[in-house]
Scaffold this motif. Structure first.
Motif, mmCIF file in Angstrom:
data_model
loop_
_atom_site.group_PDB
_atom_site.id
_atom_site.type_symbol
_atom_site.label_atom_id
_atom_site.label_comp_id
_atom_site.label_asym_id
_atom_site.label_seq_id
_atom_site.Cartn_x
_atom_site.Cartn_y
_atom_site.Cartn_z
ATOM 1 N N GLU A 111 0.872 -1.193 -0.043
ATOM 2 C CA GLU A 111 0.168 0.055 -0.101
ATOM 3 C C GLU A 111 0.953 1.227 0.009
ATOM 4 N N GLN A 112 1.901 1.212 0.584
ATOM 5 C CA GLN A 112 2.920 2.413 0.685
ATOM 6 C C GLN A 112 3.760 2.351 -0.440
ATOM 7 N N TYR A 113 4.189 1.211 -0.998
ATOM 8 C CA TYR A 113 5.157 1.068 -2.001
ATOM 9 C C TYR A 113 4.753 -0.050 -2.955
ATOM 10 N N PRO A 114 3.691 0.459 -3.846
ATOM 11 C CA PRO A 114 3.027 -0.602 -4.691
ATOM 12 C C PRO A 114 3.878 -1.332 -5.668
ATOM 13 N N ASP A 115 5.042 -0.730 -5.995
ATOM 14 C CA ASP A 115 5.945 -1.380 -7.134
ATOM 15 C C ASP A 115 7.013 -2.538 -6.612
ATOM 16 N N LEU A 116 6.875 -2.804 -5.373
ATOM 17 C CA LEU A 116 7.837 -3.672 -4.753
ATOM 18 C C LEU A 116 7.584 -5.093 -5.213
ATOM 19 N N VAL A 117 8.224 -5.429 -6.205
ATOM 20 C CA VAL A 117 7.858 -6.686 -6.869
ATOM 21 C C VAL A 117 7.991 -8.069 -6.198
ATOM 22 N N ASP A 118 9.068 -7.924 -5.038
ATOM 23 C CA ASP A 118 9.330 -9.244 -4.217
ATOM 24 C C ASP A 118 8.152 -9.408 -3.375
ATOM 25 N N VAL A 119 7.635 -8.276 -2.786
ATOM 26 C CA VAL A 119 6.652 -8.274 -1.996
ATOM 27 C C VAL A 119 5.229 -8.534 -2.486
ATOM 28 N N ARG A 120 5.032 -8.224 -3.690
ATOM 29 C CA ARG A 120 4.028 -8.874 -4.432
ATOM 30 C C ARG A 120 3.946 -10.077 -4.666
ATOM 31 N N ARG A 121 4.947 -10.625 -5.082
ATOM 32 C CA ARG A 121 5.323 -12.216 -5.362
ATOM 33 C C ARG A 121 4.980 -12.763 -3.986
ATOM 34 N N GLN A 122 5.677 -12.218 -2.703
ATOM 35 C CA GLN A 122 5.423 -13.170 -1.740
ATOM 36 C C GLN A 122 3.927 -13.136 -1.202
ATOM 37 N N LEU A 123 3.104 -11.862 -1.346
ATOM 38 C CA LEU A 123 1.726 -11.924 -1.169
ATOM 39 C C LEU A 123 1.184 -13.020 -1.957
ATOM 40 N N ALA A 124 1.338 -12.991 -3.338
ATOM 41 C CA ALA A 124 0.516 -14.010 -4.162
ATOM 42 C C ALA A 124 0.831 -15.484 -3.681
ATOM 43 N N GLU A 125 2.167 -15.765 -3.285
ATOM 44 C CA GLU A 125 2.178 -16.972 -2.563
ATOM 45 C C GLU A 125 1.701 -17.349 -1.645
ATOM 46 N N LEU A 126 1.409 -16.182 -0.656
ATOM 47 C CA LEU A 126 0.798 -16.611 0.544
ATOM 48 C C LEU A 126 -0.790 -16.619 0.566
ATOM 49 N N ALA A 127 -1.186 -16.020 -0.407
ATOM 50 C CA ALA A 127 -2.739 -16.265 -0.765
ATOM 51 C C ALA A 127 -2.803 -17.550 -1.441
ATOM 52 N N VAL A 128 -2.001 -18.080 -2.037
ATOM 53 C CA VAL A 128 -2.159 -19.393 -2.824
ATOM 54 C C VAL A 128 -2.153 -20.421 -1.463
ATOM 55 N N ASP A 129 -1.312 -20.302 -0.750
ATOM 56 C CA ASP A 129 -1.292 -20.992 0.493
ATOM 57 C C ASP A 129 -2.645 -21.006 1.245
ATOM 58 N N ALA A 130 -3.226 -20.009 1.151
ATOM 59 C CA ALA A 130 -4.629 -19.607 2.108
ATOM 60 C C ALA A 130 -5.612 -20.264 1.327
ATOM 61 N N GLY A 131 -5.370 -20.256 -0.126
ATOM 62 C CA GLY A 131 -6.403 -20.828 -0.925
ATOM 63 C C GLY A 131 -7.370 -19.448 -1.378
ATOM 64 N N ASN A 132 -6.677 -18.048 -1.154
ATOM 65 C CA ASN A 132 -7.434 -17.391 -1.575
ATOM 66 C C ASN A 132 -7.127 -16.894 -2.834
ATOM 67 N N TRP A 133 -7.940 -17.311 -3.847
ATOM 68 C CA TRP A 133 -7.405 -17.244 -5.342
ATOM 69 C C TRP A 133 -7.562 -15.685 -5.869
ATOM 70 N N GLU A 134 -8.584 -14.788 -5.106
ATOM 71 C CA GLU A 134 -9.009 -13.616 -5.666
ATOM 72 C C GLU A 134 -7.625 -12.638 -5.535
ATOM 73 N N GLU A 135 -7.096 -12.814 -3.780
ATOM 74 C CA GLU A 135 -6.015 -12.074 -3.689
ATOM 75 C C GLU A 135 -4.787 -12.408 -4.407
ATOM 76 N N ALA A 136 -4.517 -14.013 -4.476
ATOM 77 C CA ALA A 136 -3.633 -14.437 -5.318
ATOM 78 C C ALA A 136 -3.366 -13.900 -6.609
ATOM 79 N N ARG A 137 -4.574 -13.799 -7.435
ATOM 80 C CA ARG A 137 -4.662 -13.439 -8.736
ATOM 81 C C ARG A 137 -4.221 -11.733 -8.641
ATOM 82 N N ARG A 138 -4.741 -10.875 -7.531
ATOM 83 C CA ARG A 138 -4.472 -9.684 -7.797
ATOM 84 C C ARG A 138 -2.989 -9.231 -7.548
#
Length: 767
Positions: A43-70
């Motif tokens: 939210e503070q730094y939208p272009d942090l690519v490694d953080v976006r990747r980490q968030l997507a992988e965590l969302a996959v783990d949680a089964g939250n496909w909407e967040e994983a896709r975002r």
């Protein structure tokens, strides 16, 4: 981590501090908190690519496909050629294709993931694609190496361990499965799901000794924490019955003599004795625990147990006094709040009950029994949406467990919302395979005429390998054939089952014969049905209920006097049987011989004054004869005994609002009728609309009475109620038209409810 939080106090935008803090949370297994910190970073730094990747992988783990896709699509847009992002793209494409049932596109995405692994063998997301692709395919064993690689990368992942358990189960590698489960227990010793899986594995192998040894190992020494010893007791109860559990409890109590641990075991032993019928000794033992417990929590637990026993014995005041003592010492005691709320609901004190249950839910937010009681109280208040939400919440928390799914489904069926009921029952059946769920789903599908879904269910039951499920499938298939007017095929199916009945299975054979008879009767083949019944009576001379079926058949054929004779003979032979009285009463009433019907009912009621079904009939008779006060008195008593009986609630609210002008009676009728809100049953909508009209809620009354009239267009009293509502709303022309329709339906029958009011309105309107 403390120092990092100090950084945030001074600089909430510090990028590296928050990145490190999130990583530390993740390393400590606090994935949800880590996700929140990573989310704040993007939210503070939208272009942090490694953080976006980490968030997507965590969302996959949680089964939250909407967040994983975002977050995955954001990472891919920032660096599309990064191998991890290409793997994420493959995973997102794969998941979308699987959801759409497109195996071609899913296979193409899986191939891309496989190609990435050639150069990047530890690419987490690509491995996950191949685990699912092969695991759901014709050769599930091909998924295992990829899953093993993932486990090597994430040895502490419970989700991956569970996936390996499922894979080994699918492959029927029972020995490896046992090793995996015991290794998981060593790694996650406090996880109740893992413990349950280990026990279930032993039980499925009929290894009761292994299950017991496992639980005794967990329990430790005799003077260790009682909670785990009680798990051993429960296993012994399931395997060896109450006596085995009782013996273990007595042994543990002796080993911990004169301590609260001993009293805990004594309390459980007393509960077993109470259930076995040794009620007074059990209650004395619990009272002794109350008197001597050193810890307040144990004393209160014993008071709650004793309160339940008093309540079961019918001494509710004594039970309530004990619960009051508990709540005086601990106002948030969950069991005490639940018991008090249940009594409050029975006394129509719904507001206080809801307050207590909300407080209990604060202490135990995942207790589905609290949610079910809350739903009941909200339903009684007419808060149908809130009741539905609570029941849906219970279904979600329990992962569609049978008890919760059945409660939700029955709530929806009661309202006529069959589609909602079928959705939750279908999911519950998928996850549990429970036969009660299957039965209710089958009944609902047949009622709604959904033959396609019924056929799918039938096939699933037939292939389940469970004898009872297969029996239900055969009955369902026969019913489907009958509904399609394929009577001969239906008969042939059931006859084949009867022919296969083995010697010594008389009950099973009789059951199929009864089904054959029912099909013949439903199809109107009375002569064949009569012949079949004669054969059955000869083959099963001890089955006295066949005489009841014979009387029913005579009544259906129109041979009323013969039916009456058989019913009377049944009552002479078995004067305490209730069903023949009900059938005879109904037939005599239909024939216009109401005096005989009343005499028959009165004679049986004299012997069985508490028989609920007969008291209902008596109230209906009184209602028909214009004895409103006497009928209301019976309905009041029936309602007090079972406030959840919606039929009685409907009748009582209708009678009070129709036959009384007392403000207290109208208020009570209004309160009771609130539970009918949202119903799709015309008779209930009629009651609700009439009560609303009496309370001055004219617009709501018109809507409900219109719906009732559409559902039951041939009922004069509903037409009269709607006419009265139209008149109150100033819709005079519609009131006249509805009055005319009502009088056409009623004819000269002044016993029709609301006849006098309708006449007065007609005179007033000049119609």
């Amino acid at each position: 981590m403390l120092e990092l939080r100090n950084v945030f106090d001074n600089d909430g935008m510090h990028l590296e501090a928050r990145r490190l803090y999130a990583r530390l949370l993740l390393e400590h297994g606090r994935a949800q908190e880590a996700y929140g910190q990573y989310l704040r970073l993007v939210e503070q730094y939208p272009d942090l690519v490694d953080v976006r990747r980490q968030l997507a992988e965590l969302a996959v783990d949680a089964g939250n496909w909407e967040e994983a896709r975002r977050h995955g699509e954001a990472a891919i847009a920032l660096d599309p050629e990064h191998p991890a992002h290409r793997a994420l793209k493959a995973l997102l494409d794969y998941q979308a294709a699987r959801q759409a049932g497109d195996d071609v596109t899913a296979g193409e995405a899986a191939e891309r993931a496989r190609a990435l692994l050639d150069d990047h063998p530890d690419l987490d997301v690509a491995l996950r694609v191949l685990v699912d692709w092969h695991g759901s395919g014709p050769e599930p064993a091909r998924a295992l190496p990829h899953l093993e690689r993932l486990l090597a990368l994430h040895p502490d992942s419970l989700g991956l361990q569970m996936a390996r358990v499922q894979m080994l189960f699918t492959l029927d590698r029972q020995d490896e499965l046992g090793q995996q489960l015991h290794a998981m227990h060593a790694q996650f010793p406090e996880n109740p799901e893992v413990v349950a899986m280990v026990i279930r594995w032993h039980l499925l192998r009929d290894d009761m000794a292994g299950a017991e040894a496992f639980l005794r190992m967990r329990a430790g020494a005799d003077d260790a924490d009682p909670e785990r010893h009680l798990e051993v007791v429960e296993l012994l109860r399931r395997s060896g019955g109450p006596a085995a559990a009782q013996a273990e409890l007595e042994r543990l109590a002796a080993a911990n003599e004169a301590t609260d641990r001993a009293r805990i075991y004594a309390l459980r032993a007393a509960q077993l004795r109470f259930d076995a019928g040794q009620r007074h000794p059990a209650m004395e033992a619990v009272a002794d625990v109350v008197a001597h417990a050193q810890e307040d929590d144990l004393a209160n637990e014993a008071r709650i147990s004793l309160a339940r026993m008093y309540s079961a014995e019918g001494d509710v005041p004594a039970a309530q006094a004990l619960v009051d003592d508990v709540l005086a010492s601990d106002e948030t005691n969950v069991e005490g709040l639940i018991l008090r709320a249940a009594w409050q609901i029975r006394a129509d004190a719904f507001g206080p009950a809801i307050t207590d249950l909300r407080l209990a839910l604060d202490q135990a937010p995942r207790r589905t029994d609290i949610l079910r009681l809350l739903a009941e109280a909200q339903k009684m208040l007419g808060n149908i949406e809130l009741a539905e939400q609570r029941l849906a919440q219970a279904v979600e928390i329990s992962n569609s467990a049978p008890r919760e799914a059945l409660a939700y489904a029955r709530f929806q069926i009661e309202r006529g919302a069959h589609e909602a009921a079928m959705r939750v029952l279908t999911e519950a059946l998928r996850t549990s395979g429970d036969l009660q769920v299957a039965t209710l789903l089958a009944q609902t599908l047949l009622v709604t005429g959904d033959t396609v879904a019924a056929g799918d269910l039938l096939e699933r039951l037939a292939q389940s390998g469970q004898p009872e499920a297969e029996k239900l499938a055969r009955a369902m298939q026969a019913e489907l054939l009958l509904r399609e007017n394929r009577v001969d095929e239906s008969l042939a199916l059931v006859a084949a089952e009867a022919a296969q009945a083995e010697d010594g299975q008389g009950a099973a054979e009789l059951s199929t014969e009864v089904q054959l008879l029912r099909i013949l009767m439903s199809a109107g083949r009375f002569e064949q049905a009569s012949d079949k019944l004669a054969q059955m009576r000869e083959a099963f001379p001890e089955a006295t209920f066949l005489r009841l079926l014979e009387a029913n058949l005579k009544a259906i054929e129109g041979k009323n006097e013969e039916a009456v004779t058989i019913y009377r003979a049944l009552l002479e032979d078995a004067p305490d049987e209730v069903i023949p009285v009900q059938r005879l009463h109904a037939l005599l009433t239909e024939l216009g011989r109401r005096d005989e019907a009343a005499e028959t009912l009165a004679a049986t009621l004299e012997r069985h004054p508490e028989a609920r079904s007969l008291r209902v009939l008596h109230a209906l008779d009184l209602e028909h004869d214009g004895q409103a006060e006497a009928a209301i008195e019976i309905y009041q008593a029936l309602y007090a005994e079972e406030p959840g009986d919606i039929v009685i609630a409907n009748n009582l609210a209708s009678m009070l609002s129709t036959h009384s002008d007392e403000a207290a009676d109208l208020e009570r009728a209004y309160m009771i009728a609130q539970r009918l809100n949202g119903s799709q049953v015309p008779a209930y909508l009629d009651t609700l609309g009439w009560v609303q009209l009496r309370k001055g809620e004219v617009d709501s009354a018109v809507l409900n009475l219109q719906a009732a009239a559409r559902g039951l267009p041939r009922v004069a009293s509903i037409a009269f109620n709607l006419a009265l509502a139209y008149a109150e709303a100033g819709r005079t022309a519609e009131a006249r038209a509805e009055l005319a329709r009502g009088f056409e339906l009623a004819g000269d029958d002044q016993a029709v409810p609301q006849f006098a009011r309708a006449q007065a309105l007609r005179d007033e309107l000049g119609g």
